[in-house]
Design a protein around this motif. Sequence first.
Motif, PDB file in Angstrom:
ATOM      1  N   ALA A  21      40.943  43.449  49.280  1.00 26.63           N
ATOM      2  CA  ALA A  21      39.821  42.790  49.962  1.00 26.63           C
ATOM      3  C   ALA A  21      38.529  42.994  49.177  1.00 26.63           C
ATOM      4  O   ALA A  21      37.723  42.068  49.023  1.00 26.63           O
ATOM      5  CB  ALA A  21      39.676  43.334  51.375  1.00 26.63           C
ATOM      6  N   GLY A  22      38.336  44.191  48.679  1.00 24.24           N
ATOM      7  CA  GLY A  22      37.123  44.478  47.904  1.00 24.24           C
ATOM      8  C   GLY A  22      37.105  43.780  46.565  1.00 24.24           C
ATOM      9  O   GLY A  22      36.033  43.523  46.003  1.00 24.24           O
ATOM     10  N   TYR A  23      38.305  43.485  46.030  1.00 24.95           N
ATOM     11  CA  TYR A  23      38.403  42.756  44.770  1.00 24.95           C
ATOM     12  C   TYR A  23      37.863  41.342  44.924  1.00 24.95           C
ATOM     13  O   TYR A  23      37.416  40.711  43.964  1.00 24.95           O
ATOM     14  CB  TYR A  23      39.864  42.743  44.307  1.00 24.95           C
ATOM     15  CG  TYR A  23      40.107  42.090  42.981  1.00 24.95           C
ATOM     16  CD1 TYR A  23      39.330  42.375  41.861  1.00 24.95           C
ATOM     17  CD2 TYR A  23      41.152  41.181  42.818  1.00 24.95           C
ATOM     18  CE1 TYR A  23      39.572  41.781  40.632  1.00 24.95           C
ATOM     19  CE2 TYR A  23      41.415  40.579  41.602  1.00 24.95           C
ATOM     20  CZ  TYR A  23      40.618  40.880  40.512  1.00 24.95           C
ATOM     21  OH  TYR A  23      40.862  40.282  39.296  1.00 24.95           O
ATOM     22  N   GLY A  24      37.911  40.853  46.135  1.00 27.25           N
ATOM     23  CA  GLY A  24      37.286  39.569  46.423  1.00 27.25           C
ATOM     24  C   GLY A  24      38.086  38.366  45.990  1.00 27.25           C
ATOM     25  O   GLY A  24      37.521  37.379  45.510  1.00 27.25           O
ATOM     26  N   GLY A  25      39.403  38.423  46.137  1.00 26.99           N
ATOM     27  CA  GLY A  25      40.181  37.259  45.751  1.00 26.99           C
ATOM     28  C   GLY A  25      41.652  37.446  46.005  1.00 26.99           C
ATOM     29  O   GLY A  25      42.108  38.507  46.444  1.00 26.99           O
ATOM     30  N   ASP A  26      42.411  36.412  45.723  1.00 28.86           N
ATOM     31  CA  ASP A  26      43.859  36.458  45.916  1.00 28.86           C
ATOM     32  C   ASP A  26      44.565  36.242  44.583  1.00 28.86           C
ATOM     33  O   ASP A  26      45.592  35.575  44.508  1.00 28.86           O
ATOM     34  CB  ASP A  26      44.299  35.416  46.931  1.00 28.86           C
ATOM     35  CG  ASP A  26      43.957  33.993  46.505  1.00 28.86           C
ATOM     36  OD1 ASP A  26      43.206  33.835  45.514  1.00 28.86           O
ATOM     37  OD2 ASP A  26      44.445  33.041  47.150  1.00 28.86           O
ATOM     38  N   TYR A  27      43.985  36.808  43.532  1.00 28.20           N
ATOM     39  CA  TYR A  27      44.551  36.667  42.187  1.00 28.20           C
ATOM     40  C   TYR A  27      44.562  35.197  41.755  1.00 28.20           C
ATOM     41  O   TYR A  27      45.541  34.687  41.212  1.00 28.20           O
ATOM     42  CB  TYR A  27      45.961  37.253  42.122  1.00 28.20           C
ATOM     43  CG  TYR A  27      46.029  38.765  42.059  1.00 28.20           C
ATOM     44  CD1 TYR A  27      45.079  39.572  42.684  1.00 28.20           C
ATOM     45  CD2 TYR A  27      47.053  39.401  41.363  1.00 28.20           C
ATOM     46  CE1 TYR A  27      45.150  40.956  42.633  1.00 28.20           C
ATOM     47  CE2 TYR A  27      47.144  40.784  41.301  1.00 28.20           C
ATOM     48  CZ  TYR A  27      46.178  41.567  41.942  1.00 28.20           C
ATOM     49  OH  TYR A  27      46.245  42.935  41.879  1.00 28.20           O
ATOM     50  N   ALA A  28      43.439  34.530  41.989  1.00 30.94           N
ATOM     51  CA  ALA A  28      43.343  33.100  41.672  1.00 30.94           C
ATOM     52  C   ALA A  28      43.551  32.836  40.187  1.00 30.94           C
ATOM     53  O   ALA A  28      44.147  31.813  39.811  1.00 30.94           O
ATOM     54  CB  ALA A  28      41.988  32.558  42.122  1.00 30.94           C
ATOM     55  N   ALA A  29      43.067  33.741  39.329  1.00 31.37           N
ATOM     56  CA  ALA A  29      43.233  33.544  37.886  1.00 31.37           C
ATOM     57  C   ALA A  29      44.710  33.626  37.503  1.00 31.37           C
ATOM     58  O   ALA A  29      45.190  32.847  36.665  1.00 31.37           O
ATOM     59  CB  ALA A  29      42.417  34.579  37.115  1.00 31.37           C
ATOM     60  N   ALA A  30      45.434  34.554  38.108  1.00 26.54           N
ATOM     61  CA  ALA A  30      46.861  34.676  37.812  1.00 26.54           C
ATOM     62  C   ALA A  30      47.622  33.457  38.327  1.00 26.54           C
ATOM     63  O   ALA A  30      48.543  32.959  37.671  1.00 26.54           O
ATOM     64  CB  ALA A  30      47.414  35.955  38.436  1.00 26.54           C
ATOM     65  N   ARG A  31      47.233  32.963  39.503  1.00 31.41           N
ATOM     66  CA  ARG A  31      47.868  31.747  40.033  1.00 31.41           C
ATOM     67  C   ARG A  31      47.660  30.576  39.070  1.00 31.41           C
ATOM     68  O   ARG A  31      48.580  29.791  38.816  1.00 31.41           O
ATOM     69  CB  ARG A  31      47.294  31.413  41.408  1.00 31.41           C
ATOM     70  CG  ARG A  31      47.641  32.420  42.496  1.00 31.41           C
ATOM     71  CD  ARG A  31      46.962  32.049  43.810  1.00 31.41           C
ATOM     72  NE  ARG A  31      47.153  33.057  44.826  1.00 31.41           N
ATOM     73  CZ  ARG A  31      48.188  33.117  45.657  1.00 31.41           C
ATOM     74  NH1 ARG A  31      49.129  32.184  45.579  1.00 31.41           N
ATOM     75  NH2 ARG A  31      48.291  34.076  46.557  1.00 31.41           N
ATOM     76  N   LYS A  32      46.436  30.475  38.560  1.00 23.61           N
ATOM     77  CA  LYS A  32      46.122  29.411  37.611  1.00 23.61           C
ATOM     78  C   LYS A  32      46.930  29.574  36.336  1.00 23.61           C
ATOM     79  O   LYS A  32      47.469  28.595  35.787  1.00 23.61           O
ATOM     80  CB  LYS A  32      44.628  29.425  37.313  1.00 23.61           C
ATOM     81  CG  LYS A  32      44.171  28.391  36.291  1.00 23.61           C
ATOM     82  CD  LYS A  32      42.666  28.493  36.046  1.00 23.61           C
ATOM     83  CE  LYS A  32      42.201  27.499  34.983  1.00 23.61           C
ATOM     84  NZ  LYS A  32      40.727  27.630  34.721  1.00 23.61           N
ATOM     85  N   ALA A  33      47.011  30.824  35.843  1.00 21.80           N
ATOM     86  CA  ALA A  33      47.705  31.087  34.580  1.00 21.80           C
ATOM     87  C   ALA A  33      49.190  30.755  34.673  1.00 21.80           C
ATOM     88  O   ALA A  33      49.778  30.210  33.728  1.00 21.80           O
ATOM     89  CB  ALA A  33      47.515  32.546  34.181  1.00 21.80           C
ATOM     90  N   LEU A  34      49.812  31.073  35.814  1.00 23.38           N
ATOM     91  CA  LEU A  34      51.247  30.848  35.953  1.00 23.38           C
ATOM     92  C   LEU A  34      51.608  29.369  36.072  1.00 23.38           C
ATOM     93  O   LEU A  34      52.787  29.011  36.037  1.00 23.38           O
ATOM     94  CB  LEU A  34      51.797  31.623  37.155  1.00 23.38           C
ATOM     95  CG  LEU A  34      52.393  33.002  36.819  1.00 23.38           C
ATOM     96  CD1 LEU A  34      51.387  33.896  36.108  1.00 23.38           C
ATOM     97  CD2 LEU A  34      52.940  33.692  38.064  1.00 23.38           C
TER      98      LEU A  34
END
Length: 429
Positions: A21-34
């Motif tokens: 939650a503190g990271y502030g995201g749902d791994y959007a960059a990894a989702r994009k990369a995959l």
Amino acid sequence: MTTLTPVLTANWDRADSFTLAGYGGDYAAARKALEMDPDAIIQTVKDAGLRGRGGAGFPTGMKWGFIPQGDGKPHYLVVNADESEPGTCKDIPLMMANPHALIEGAIITSYAIRANHAFIYVRGEVLHVIRRLRAAVEEAYENGFLGSNIFGSGYDLELVVHSGAGAYICGEETALLDSLEGYRGQPRLKPPFPAVAGLYACPTVINNAESVATVPSIIANGADWFAGMGTEKSKGFGIFSLSGHVTRPGQYEAPLGITLRELLDMAGGIRAGHELKFWTPGGSSTPIFTAEHLDVPLDFESVGANGSMLGTRALQIFDETTCVVRAVLRWTEFYAHESCGKCTPCREGTYWLKQVLARLEKGQGTEEDLATITDIADNILGRSFCALGDGATSSIHSSVKYFRDEYLKHFEIGGCPFDPAASTVWGNA
């Protein structure tokens, strides 16, 4: 250039920064990369100009590109988080405050090099970091960000946090691999290089923790965004660690090419009533600088052109109350203790450097000893299996170059001129 560029450090002031939650995201960059082709990810990192943040500054995308494809062997990613050098202190707070950036970066990197297993090798003494990192990895597994069929992409990745052997030498990439395999950590003779025969004799990429943690921001914002910061050949931002005699020591994330003068302005300057004497641009293994280097841009090329190395951007600040001979002795004692003993120049050379420097610091040496320590350093430099030997010589050569008179003063008064018990005070002889 007077502003910071908080990316990795953006959420460090949050009480829950280490959580998902503190990271502030749902791994959007990894989702994009995959959803991208792995080669396209490698090209993006090349275009961004990201260079290794562990010290050497080798282009990260180029290192990824060395991994042979279609070889039928498993590929591995190993994150080097064995931060053990005196003065270097960026990766440990990064993993404490923002472990999910490292985990997301490991996912993207592993996918790009076609690896299904990744390891984060952490310095064994920092148990609090290991616990926090493992908790973050467990959180990522629970949310489906690690394991089988990540994000429904069909890509699988297992990530292991490995507690290191408690030795500085294990920060050297091939010694780290030996340690990870369960052997005594000692550097391997190269070639073959890890990209061809690394962990378990398979193709392996070894990247510094900050390098890997930087990758998600590049994928999320684009290569041009990252390349728009820094200098022409040293692109992007990095964490600069200010420690020692500075008013507000800490981590300052800024574009490469910023100067120590600018960083000191943001850090409140040298502690009140004192002035800068010498400093390290990249930790104890880099040649020291003096006040005359305050305006040297802190990028790989400029620091190198002025006779030192950017290294890990560990800026140790020393004021006029510090004895440079004593500081160099303390660093040399560290390198002598941490030498793995595999190669003769480093094993024997660091031992004798320590002995002679101890005599010099006590004022019991002679001017001939200055020639002796530089000669020993010359015989270590470039003749050891790994960079530990080279690093041990950096403070020797540079301190004699800039502070020869201070070494001589020890002989003249028969002791350290900075010792309150000395019969003569430095500057009043």
